[in-house]
Design an enzyme around this catalytic site. Structure first.
Site, PDB file in Angstrom:
ATOM      1  N   GLU A  48       0.868  -1.187   0.000  1.00  0.00           N
ATOM      2  CA  GLU A  48       0.000   0.000   0.000  1.00  0.00           C
ATOM      3  C   GLU A  48       0.899   1.230   0.000  1.00  0.00           C
ATOM      4  OE1 GLU A  48      -3.107   0.315   3.020  1.00  0.00           O
ATOM      5  OE2 GLU A  48      -2.819   2.499   3.028  1.00  0.00           O
ATOM      6  N   ARG A  52       0.628  10.417   0.318  1.00  0.00           N
ATOM      7  CA  ARG A  52       1.014  11.440   1.286  1.00  0.00           C
ATOM      8  C   ARG A  52       2.305  12.122   0.911  1.00  0.00           C
ATOM      9  NH1 ARG A  52       0.992   8.387   6.866  1.00  0.00           N
ATOM     10  NH2 ARG A  52      -0.861   7.177   6.423  1.00  0.00           N
ATOM     11  N   LYS A 135     -11.375  -0.764   7.114  1.00  0.00           N
ATOM     12  CA  LYS A 135     -10.129  -0.575   7.863  1.00  0.00           C
ATOM     13  C   LYS A 135     -10.525  -0.070   9.258  1.00  0.00           C
ATOM     14  CE  LYS A 135      -6.182   2.610   7.502  1.00  0.00           C
ATOM     15  NZ  LYS A 135      -5.275   3.266   6.547  1.00  0.00           N
TER      16      LYS A 135
END
Ligand code: 3PG
Length: 219
Positions: A48, A52, A135
């Site tokens: 993943e 960012r 999640k």
């Protein structure tokens, strides 16, 4: 719109098989191939890459060239992020929160999406959207295994991917919960190891996590 009752999409099947999601905020796209190869060598063909950093789109593009690697985009907070991630090759979308615009965009485009939740209200909103895999974020800060166990007693028909503060020490406690599909975390892909190109360290960390998952499966 994708049916939650339909066949499980490929990336989610991979999550179910490996039960681990290495989460990386990569600063230098040049590091991603070495990183991806280390994860694959460690038995974990999944990454993943969080949106960012400035390097994230290029890192997604390059990671998507690695054979048999499942590439997931994380920290996706707008439909534009989703478009960017898909253009760069991401096969699944992970969000820190339950953003209905992001989720609806993904579902309309048959794209697996795992949004973050940490309360019953958010889980029920996710149910209304037709989601079954969520999640749990930030896992440790929101009470960790204890909170997730309490949520799981009520929401037995959901699967959770706790992320945030998970490490090799508490991984087993999370994975033993029947509602936990997989655990995400950066402990397998530490920034200093990536920056210093110590990919052997990443491979070992991945291998150790995979070994723990295998031990639990045999227990
Ligand atoms: C993140 O937000 O970067 C992920 O949830 C990983 O969290 P961690 O660094 O606590 O594993």
């Amino acid at each position: 719109m994708a049916s939650p009752a339909g066949p499980e999409p490929g990336p989610l099947a991979s999550l179910r098989a490996h039960r681990l999601v290495p989460v990386v905020a990569i600063r230098d796209a040049d590091a991603v191939l070495g990183l991806a190869e280390a994860l694959v060598a460690g038995g974990l063909p999944l990454i993943e890459i969080t949106l960012r950093t400035e390097a994230a789109p290029e890192a997604l593009r390059r990671a998507s060239t690695v054979k048999n690697l499942v590439v997931v985009a994380g920290t996706v907070t707008t439909p534009d992020h989703v478009k960017l991630a898909v253009d760069c090759g991401a096969k699944m979308i992970v969000s820190p929160g339950l953003n209905t615009r992001v989720v609806e965009y993904c579902l309309a485009h048959d794209l697996p999406v795992v949004p973050g939740v940490c309360t019953p209200t958010e889980i029920e909103t996710a149910r209304n959207l037709g989601l079954k895999t969520l999640k749990f974020f930030p896992a440790e800060a929101y009470g960790g295994v204890r909170t997730l166990k309490a949520l799981g007693d009520v929401y037995k028909d959901f699967s959770f991917v706790p992320t945030g503060g998970v490490n090799l020490q508490n991984l087993g406690d999370y994975l033993k919960l029947p509602i936990v599909l997989a655990c995400g975390g950066s402990w397998m892909v530490p920034a200093d190891a990536i920056n210093d190109r110590r990919f052997g360290d990443v491979e070992k960390l991945a291998r150790d996590a995979v070994a723990l998952v295998e031990t639990l499966a045999l227990a």
